[in-house]
Design an enzyme around this catalytic site. Structure first.
Site, PDB file in Angstrom:
ATOM      1  N   LYS A  42       0.994  -1.212  -0.063  1.00  9.69           N
ATOM      2  CA  LYS A  42      -0.105   0.031   0.071  1.00  9.69           C
ATOM      3  C   LYS A  42       0.826   1.360  -0.051  1.00  9.69           C
ATOM      4  O   LYS A  42       0.732   2.047  -1.024  1.00  9.69           O
ATOM      5  CB  LYS A  42      -0.851  -0.155   1.129  1.00  9.69           C
ATOM      6  CG  LYS A  42      -1.712   1.322   1.478  1.00  9.69           C
ATOM      7  CD  LYS A  42      -2.436   1.349   2.803  1.00  9.69           C
ATOM      8  CE  LYS A  42      -1.970   1.631   3.933  1.00  9.69           C
ATOM      9  NZ  LYS A  42      -1.597   3.009   4.237  1.00  9.69           N
ATOM     10  N   ASN A  43       1.933   1.378   0.853  1.00 13.97           N
ATOM     11  CA  ASN A  43       2.637   2.808   1.078  1.00 13.97           C
ATOM     12  C   ASN A  43       3.718   2.656   0.074  1.00 13.97           C
ATOM     13  O   ASN A  43       4.496   3.766   0.175  1.00 13.97           O
ATOM     14  CB  ASN A  43       3.068   2.524   2.423  1.00 13.97           C
ATOM     15  CG  ASN A  43       2.346   2.659   3.487  1.00 13.97           C
ATOM     16  OD1 ASN A  43       1.070   3.083   3.255  1.00 13.97           O
ATOM     17  ND2 ASN A  43       2.527   2.450   4.622  1.00 13.97           N
ATOM     18  N   ARG A  63      -5.377  10.441   4.663  1.00 10.54           N
ATOM     19  CA  ARG A  63      -4.314  11.732   4.654  1.00 10.54           C
ATOM     20  C   ARG A  63      -3.428  11.653   3.585  1.00 10.54           C
ATOM     21  O   ARG A  63      -2.652  12.525   3.415  1.00 10.54           O
ATOM     22  CB  ARG A  63      -3.704  11.620   5.950  1.00 10.54           C
ATOM     23  CG  ARG A  63      -3.454  10.488   6.550  1.00 10.54           C
ATOM     24  CD  ARG A  63      -2.841  10.967   8.129  1.00 10.54           C
ATOM     25  NE  ARG A  63      -1.627  11.608   7.867  1.00 10.54           N
ATOM     26  CZ  ARG A  63      -1.763  12.874   8.138  1.00 10.54           C
ATOM     27  NH1 ARG A  63      -3.060  13.268   8.625  1.00 10.54           N
ATOM     28  NH2 ARG A  63      -0.921  13.752   8.308  1.00 10.54           N
ATOM     29  N   CYS A  97      -5.715  12.653  13.065  1.00  4.08           N
ATOM     30  CA  CYS A  97      -6.370  11.422  12.886  1.00  4.08           C
ATOM     31  C   CYS A  97      -6.125  10.796  14.205  1.00  4.08           C
ATOM     32  O   CYS A  97      -5.516  11.419  15.178  1.00  4.08           O
ATOM     33  CB  CYS A  97      -5.753  10.509  11.844  1.00  4.08           C
ATOM     34  SG  CYS A  97      -4.050   9.616  12.258  1.00  4.08           S
ATOM     35  N   ARG A 122      -0.151  14.659  13.285  1.00  3.54           N
ATOM     36  CA  ARG A 122       0.305  14.501  11.917  1.00  3.54           C
ATOM     37  C   ARG A 122      -0.097  15.564  10.842  1.00  3.54           C
ATOM     38  O   ARG A 122      -0.484  15.711   9.999  1.00  3.54           O
ATOM     39  CB  ARG A 122      -0.637  13.121  11.363  1.00  3.54           C
ATOM     40  CG  ARG A 122      -0.502  11.966  11.920  1.00  3.54           C
ATOM     41  CD  ARG A 122      -1.240  10.799  11.378  1.00  3.54           C
ATOM     42  NE  ARG A 122      -0.140  10.220  10.196  1.00  3.54           N
ATOM     43  CZ  ARG A 122      -0.778   9.201   9.626  1.00  3.54           C
ATOM     44  NH1 ARG A 122      -1.843   8.844   9.823  1.00  3.54           N
ATOM     45  NH2 ARG A 122      -0.138   8.834   8.545  1.00  3.54           N
ATOM     46  N   ASP A 164       4.098   0.758  12.494  1.00  2.00           N
ATOM     47  CA  ASP A 164       3.138   0.114  11.944  1.00  2.00           C
ATOM     48  C   ASP A 164       3.034  -1.173  12.178  1.00  2.00           C
ATOM     49  O   ASP A 164       2.296  -1.695  11.921  1.00  2.00           O
ATOM     50  CB  ASP A 164       3.179   0.181  10.562  1.00  2.00           C
ATOM     51  CG  ASP A 164       3.000   1.831   9.770  1.00  2.00           C
ATOM     52  OD1 ASP A 164       3.050   1.846   8.550  1.00  2.00           O
ATOM     53  OD2 ASP A 164       2.606   2.391  10.584  1.00  2.00           O
ATOM     54  N   VAL A 189       7.193   7.339  17.234  1.00  2.00           N
ATOM     55  CA  VAL A 189       7.095   8.096  16.169  1.00  2.00           C
ATOM     56  C   VAL A 189       5.562   8.834  16.176  1.00  2.00           C
ATOM     57  O   VAL A 189       5.535  10.143  15.516  1.00  2.00           O
ATOM     58  CB  VAL A 189       6.912   6.913  14.724  1.00  2.00           C
ATOM     59  CG1 VAL A 189       6.231   7.529  13.561  1.00  2.00           C
ATOM     60  CG2 VAL A 189       7.921   6.240  14.496  1.00  2.00           C
ATOM     61  N   ARG A 207      -8.580  -1.029   4.546  1.00  2.00           N
ATOM     62  CA  ARG A 207      -7.688   0.095   3.883  1.00  2.00           C
ATOM     63  C   ARG A 207      -6.418  -0.394   3.472  1.00  2.00           C
ATOM     64  O   ARG A 207      -5.683   0.078   2.687  1.00  2.00           O
ATOM     65  CB  ARG A 207      -7.656   1.434   4.870  1.00  2.00           C
ATOM     66  CG  ARG A 207      -8.891   2.028   5.374  1.00  2.00           C
ATOM     67  CD  ARG A 207      -8.587   3.150   6.142  1.00  2.00           C
ATOM     68  NE  ARG A 207      -7.616   4.032   5.403  1.00  2.00           N
ATOM     69  CZ  ARG A 207      -7.361   5.178   5.656  1.00  2.00           C
ATOM     70  NH1 ARG A 207      -7.908   5.771   6.953  1.00  2.00           N
ATOM     71  NH2 ARG A 207      -6.419   6.168   5.331  1.00  2.00           N
TER      72      ARG A 207
HETATM   73  C1  EPZ Z   1       3.709   7.315   6.535  1.00  2.00           C
HETATM   74  O1  EPZ Z   1       2.986   8.201   7.108  1.00  2.00           O
HETATM   75  C2  EPZ Z   1       3.170   5.905   6.585  1.00  2.00           C
HETATM   76  N1  EPZ Z   1       1.844   6.347   5.487  1.00  2.00           N
HETATM   77  C3  EPZ Z   1       2.229   5.507   7.707  1.00  2.00           C
HETATM   78  O2  EPZ Z   1       1.610   4.214   7.515  1.00  2.00           O
HETATM   79  C4  EPZ Z   1       3.564   5.127   8.755  1.00  2.00           C
HETATM   80  O3  EPZ Z   1       2.885   4.932  10.077  1.00  2.00           O
HETATM   81  C5  EPZ Z   1       4.344   6.580   8.766  1.00  2.00           C
HETATM   82  O4  EPZ Z   1       4.816   6.829   7.448  1.00  2.00           O
HETATM   83  C6  EPZ Z   1       5.700   6.133   9.835  1.00  2.00           C
HETATM   84  O5  EPZ Z   1       6.506   5.090   9.132  1.00  2.00           O
HETATM   85  C7  EPZ Z   1       2.071   6.174   4.396  1.00  2.00           C
HETATM   86  O6  EPZ Z   1       3.249   5.885   3.839  1.00  2.00           O
HETATM   87  C8  EPZ Z   1       0.967   6.529   3.281  1.00  2.00           C
HETATM   88  P1  EPZ Z   1       5.547  10.721   8.866  1.00  2.00           P
HETATM   89  P2  EPZ Z   1       3.526   9.818   7.259  1.00  2.00           P
HETATM   90  O7  EPZ Z   1       5.302  11.841   7.972  1.00  2.00           O
HETATM   91  O8  EPZ Z   1       4.565   9.932   5.985  1.00  2.00           O
HETATM   92  C9  EPZ Z   1       5.578  13.979  12.122  1.00  2.00           C
HETATM   93  C10 EPZ Z   1      -0.150   2.940   7.531  1.00  2.00           C
HETATM   94  O9  EPZ Z   1      -0.473   2.397   8.622  1.00  2.00           O
HETATM   95  N2  EPZ Z   1       5.442  15.134  10.905  1.00  2.00           N
HETATM   96  O10 EPZ Z   1       6.639  10.012   8.730  1.00  2.00           O
HETATM   97  O11 EPZ Z   1       2.364  10.312   7.517  1.00  2.00           O
HETATM   98  C11 EPZ Z   1       4.310  13.308  12.270  1.00  2.00           C
HETATM   99  O12 EPZ Z   1       3.336  13.923  13.058  1.00  2.00           O
HETATM  100  C12 EPZ Z   1       0.154   4.431   7.875  1.00  2.00           C
HETATM  101  O13 EPZ Z   1       0.059   2.384   6.590  1.00  2.00           O
HETATM  102  C13 EPZ Z   1       5.379  16.324  11.448  1.00  2.00           C
HETATM  103  O14 EPZ Z   1       5.470  16.637  12.453  1.00  2.00           O
HETATM  104  O15 EPZ Z   1       4.368   9.587   8.483  1.00  2.00           O
HETATM  105  C14 EPZ Z   1       4.631  12.033  13.063  1.00  2.00           C
HETATM  106  O16 EPZ Z   1       4.742  12.145  14.329  1.00  2.00           O
HETATM  107  C15 EPZ Z   1      -0.205   4.889   9.151  1.00  2.00           C
HETATM  108  N3  EPZ Z   1       5.404  17.158  10.418  1.00  2.00           N
HETATM  109  C16 EPZ Z   1       6.057  11.749  12.450  1.00  2.00           C
HETATM  110  O17 EPZ Z   1       6.447  13.195  11.768  1.00  2.00           O
HETATM  111  C17 EPZ Z   1       5.580  16.897   8.975  1.00  2.00           C
HETATM  112  O18 EPZ Z   1       5.377  17.751   8.106  1.00  2.00           O
HETATM  113  C18 EPZ Z   1       6.196  10.697  11.255  1.00  2.00           C
HETATM  114  O19 EPZ Z   1       5.228  11.109  10.589  1.00  2.00           O
HETATM  115  C19 EPZ Z   1       5.447  15.468   8.550  1.00  2.00           C
HETATM  116  C20 EPZ Z   1       5.424  14.622   9.630  1.00  2.00           C
END
Ligand code: EPZ
Length: 436
Positions: free
Chosen positions: A22-23, A108, A132, A137, A320, A342, A412
């Site tokens: 998916k990702n 998202r 969420c 996020r 995850d 995370v 999903r």
């Molecule tokens: C990706 O989400 C994945 N989704 C998530 O998988 C996964 O849990 C996550 O990476 C961490 O590995 C997809 O790839 C579609 P991040 P993402 O930006 O990119 C903070 C699933 O179950 N942050 O790496 O949204 C954020 O709040 C999903 O498949 C900021 O503060 O995660 C978080 O605490 C759930 N500002 C941390 O960084 C930003 O601009 C990691 O978020 C961006 C992120």
């Protein structure tokens, strides 16, 4: 609404094919907004993929999926991809640039349209994704990077309004290795004028898959999979056919199922290296994995040992997989602990697992698991995608009947998980909630 009814305690045996990621599929699909055409195979048949295709059609792209999804026509063979093996995307005649709230709020990852829209159409109007359950996020890091590349961004009425006269390659240093942030910036940089360097980039395998796909289309990207990625902008991208990598979180989920109940379970169409941190944790808990070419075999851990871990960006143990490892920790001999580094609120599944007899206490970002529990079936509520998977695993090991409600969450990110588990010997059925 759908629910799963599970009767626990049935051993698992056999082989299961792991679906496409998916990702990895989502950013690759969103990169279609960079123009041209391409075709994909091994795209998983998931709600989030269908949402993405719907959004891309609303953004003017032409999409065909051939042959029609097999799930409706030929029944289900857990060893074959459910969905068609060919998905074709090409540019249409219109080029709208708005991603509406009613779609973005359901997924998202829709923010991944920002970078490619800015790069190709120089305009994007995308609803803010909002928080969420697992955390606020924000996407501040995405937006700051686009501004450095020459985008003008304002936020009004819950929408991000972005435009540019043309993106410029830039030095982007990320405060945190954000996964979709790295992907968004990489896609924006592919058509930007000049060179972009991303430091403190995320290193996930899905980012490498996106980069490999874009390079196959003629993009100039080096360093994907390391903390420094360099992109030299090009004029356009070429057509290509590409096969999406396997889903390492689905693979990890089935490895935990095998560790819980497997007589002998083989997951296939996988590679072991993206699964290293998950395999290391399972081995530390007592699992003996056999690594073959393209497959991994695992049996139940007779007396799982507790351990302590922290979720971390790749190559650390994935957040995850946090919900999925907890049931194994709950029944293990001795205590375990999980520090979730995370996301700020990713333990909602713990209360439901405790209702099944687990003994887990939350102290801030740490879950303290007292082992030695015997889980009992109960009616539980899924709250997000990976929490659902954790509750299904708890139901498989619990004594008696478990009903996991709101399983639209799990649809999903898992392709027909109940049919794959049933084919391995689990007693699991999809029912309508509150059906007798
Ligand atoms: C990706 O989400 C994945 N989704 C998530 O998988 C996964 O849990 C996550 O990476 C961490 O590995 C997809 O790839 C579609 P991040 P993402 O930006 O990119 C903070 C699933 O179950 N942050 O790496 O949204 C954020 O709040 C999903 O498949 C900021 O503060 O995660 C978080 O605490 C759930 N500002 C941390 O960084 C930003 O601009 C990691 O978020 C961006 C992120």
């Amino acid at each position: 609404m759908d629910a799963f009814r599970i009767v626990g305690g049935h051993p698992l045996r056999g082989t299961v094919r792991i679906s496409g990621s998916k990702n990895a599929a989502l950013p690759i699909l969103f990169s279609s907004l960079l123009g041209g055409s391409f075709s994909l195979s091994n795209v998983p048949c998931l709600r989030d993929v269908k949402t993405t295709l719907l959004l891309l059609e609303q953004l003017g792209l032409k999409i065909s999926v051939r042959p029609e999804p097999l799930a409706e026509s030929k029944g289900f063979d857990h060893n074959e991809p459910i969905w068609s093996d060919l998905l074709e995307i090409s540019e249409g005649t219109t080029s709208p640039f708005e991603a509406p709230y009613d779609l973005v709020r359901t997924m998202r990852a829709s923010v991944l349209c920002l970078g490619p829209l800015l790069a190709r159409r120089k305009r994007a109007r995308v609803s803010l994704p909002g928080g969420c359950l697992i955390g606020a996020r924000p996407i501040d890091m995405h937006l700051k990077a686009f501004e450095r590349m020459g985008a003008r961004i304002t936020i009004h009425h819950g929408y991000i309004d972005a435009e540019t006269d043309g993106l410029e390659g830039s030095e982007i240093s990320l405060p945190y290795p954000t996964v979709t942030g790295t992907e968004n910036i990489m896609m924006a940089a592919v058509l930007a004028r000049g060179t972009t360097t991303i430091t403190n980039a995320a290193e996930e395998p899905e980012i490498v898959d996106l980069a490999n796909f874009l390079v196959a289309r003629g993009a100039r990207i080096t360093g994907a999979g390391t903390s420094t990625i360099r992109i030299v902008g090009v004029e356009r991208l070429d057509p290509v056919h590409y096969s999406v990598m396997f889903d390492r979180i689905e693979a990890g989920t089935f490895l935990v199922a095998a560790a819980l109940l497997g007589e002998e379970v083989t997951i296939r169409e996988v590679e072991s290296s993206p699964l290293s941190s998950i395999l290391d944790v399972l081995k530390a808990m007592g699992a003996e994995a056999e690594i073959h070419t393209g497959a991994i075999t695992l049996g139940a851990i007779r007396r799982p040992r507790g351990l302590s871990l922290r979720t971390l960006p790749y190559p650390g143990f994935p957040t995850d997989m946090q919900a999925q490892i907890l049931p194994l920790m709950a029944i293990a001999e001795g205590p375990s602990s999980v520090v979730e580094t995370v996301f700020e609120n990713r333990f909602t599944h713990v209360m439901e697992m405790n209702r099944m007899g687990a003994n887990i206490e939350i102290h801030g970002s740490q879950a303290m698991v007292r082992g030695g529990s015997r889980l009992e079936g109960a009616a539980v509520m899924a709250s997000d995608l990976r929490a659902s998977a954790g509750l299904v695993l708890a139901g498989l090991i619990a004594e008696g009947e478990t009903e996991v409600r709101r399983v639209y969450h799990i649809d999903r990110g898992y392709e027909a998980i109940e049919k794959k588990l049933e084919a391995l010997g689990a007693r699991i059925k999809r029912i309508q909630e509150d059906s007798p």
